[in-house]
Design a protein around this motif. Sequence first.
Motif, PDB file in Angstrom:
ATOM      1  N   GLU A   1      48.349   5.806   6.977  1.00  0.00           N
ATOM      2  CA  GLU A   1      48.188   6.777   5.946  1.00  0.00           C
ATOM      3  C   GLU A   1      49.213   6.333   4.922  1.00  0.00           C
ATOM      4  O   GLU A   1      49.066   6.428   3.761  1.00  0.00           O
ATOM      5  CB  GLU A   1      48.407   8.050   6.419  1.00  0.00           C
TER       6      GLU A   1
ATOM      7  N   MET B   1      48.853   5.108   0.858  1.00  0.00           N
ATOM      8  CA  MET B   1      49.373   6.137  -0.097  1.00  0.00           C
ATOM      9  C   MET B   1      50.585   5.345  -0.910  1.00  0.00           C
ATOM     10  O   MET B   1      50.847   5.731  -1.963  1.00  0.00           O
ATOM     11  CB  MET B   1      50.052   7.205   0.415  1.00  0.00           C
TER      12      MET B   1
ATOM     13  N   ALA C   1      45.090  12.882   5.435  1.00  0.00           N
ATOM     14  CA  ALA C   1      45.326  12.517   4.036  1.00  0.00           C
ATOM     15  C   ALA C   1      44.105  12.372   3.218  1.00  0.00           C
ATOM     16  O   ALA C   1      44.130  12.451   1.896  1.00  0.00           O
ATOM     17  CB  ALA C   1      46.584  11.329   4.063  1.00  0.00           C
TER      18      ALA C   1
ATOM     19  N   ILE D   1      51.636  13.426   3.912  1.00  0.00           N
ATOM     20  CA  ILE D   1      51.842  13.635   2.451  1.00  0.00           C
ATOM     21  C   ILE D   1      52.961  14.119   2.032  1.00  0.00           C
ATOM     22  O   ILE D   1      53.769  13.359   1.054  1.00  0.00           O
ATOM     23  CB  ILE D   1      50.659  14.136   1.737  1.00  0.00           C
TER      24      ILE D   1
ATOM     25  N   ILE E   1      50.905   9.373  -7.814  1.00  0.00           N
ATOM     26  CA  ILE E   1      50.197   8.563  -6.761  1.00  0.00           C
ATOM     27  C   ILE E   1      48.783   9.135  -6.824  1.00  0.00           C
ATOM     28  O   ILE E   1      48.620  10.427  -6.460  1.00  0.00           O
ATOM     29  CB  ILE E   1      50.759   8.570  -5.431  1.00  0.00           C
TER      30      ILE E   1
ATOM     31  N   PHE F   1      45.233  11.445  -3.339  1.00  0.00           N
ATOM     32  CA  PHE F   1      45.802  12.201  -2.030  1.00  0.00           C
ATOM     33  C   PHE F   1      46.111  13.679  -2.399  1.00  0.00           C
ATOM     34  O   PHE F   1      46.975  14.050  -1.710  1.00  0.00           O
ATOM     35  CB  PHE F   1      46.833  11.478  -1.399  1.00  0.00           C
TER      36      PHE F   1
ATOM     37  N   LEU G   1      51.068  14.594  -4.654  1.00  0.00           N
ATOM     38  CA  LEU G   1      51.602  13.448  -4.971  1.00  0.00           C
ATOM     39  C   LEU G   1      51.074  13.011  -6.438  1.00  0.00           C
ATOM     40  O   LEU G   1      51.898  12.268  -6.797  1.00  0.00           O
ATOM     41  CB  LEU G   1      50.776  12.484  -4.042  1.00  0.00           C
TER      42      LEU G   1
END
Length: 248
Positions: A30, A34, A203, A222, A238, A241, A245
């Motif tokens: 994960e 990410m 996630a 996360i 990001i 997700f 994020l």
Amino acid sequence: MEMENQEFPLGWRAKIGVITPTENTVTEPEFNAMKPPGVTVHFTRMPIHFHPEEDNYAGLMDDLEVRLLELHDCAVDMVAYNCTVGSMACPSDLLMGKLEETSGVNAVTTAGAILAALNALGVSRIALATPYSRATNEHEKAYLDGHGIEVVDMIGMDFDETGAALGRRFGAVPPKRIFEHALSADHPEAEAILISCANFGSAGVVAALESKLEKPVITSNIVTLWAGLRAAGVNEPIQGFGSLLSDK
């Protein structure tokens, strides 16, 4: 392997060191899915200390010493103690003090990252979805209640395994089942959903859950990555997700 940037080495922005439970097989993939370009993650493992108070935290501190020295030797830029239950079982000042003193860098814990993430989201009432037993859920509820977070509803899973086999069972739950499990935990009074457990492959379903529920959804991994990146000075959004994020 496609190089991220041919002018710089891997991990040129940040090298994140992670201590995760021995049986955990979810956090590593994960985090790698990410993490933003220029960031690398480096793992070491140790057993979960469910009741570290029984020896006045000596066993936990000794185990952490070994793993933190490993991460120090590979010159990570920050360290994360990535275990939800374990990080809730030790006083924050004691745990954070050990992490930062031995590693020599900034540190985060999953428990602390959950609180920081909920604060950043402006959330004080949540629903809790986990793969845990009712007793473990009650332990987490008490921790969150003690830090001003009201758990308005919670749901776990009933498994027959114990010990490391139970942890491996958590990691074997498919995303579709996790998605449905989190949906079943929702409550009208919940401002957000917390999917707890670092070895629970959740996630990848967060964005779809947020779209359906129209509220924030966070997971143990996360929040730990989110807090870890910020501790290492990496703050970019990001995508894919969830809102924690994707928002600066």
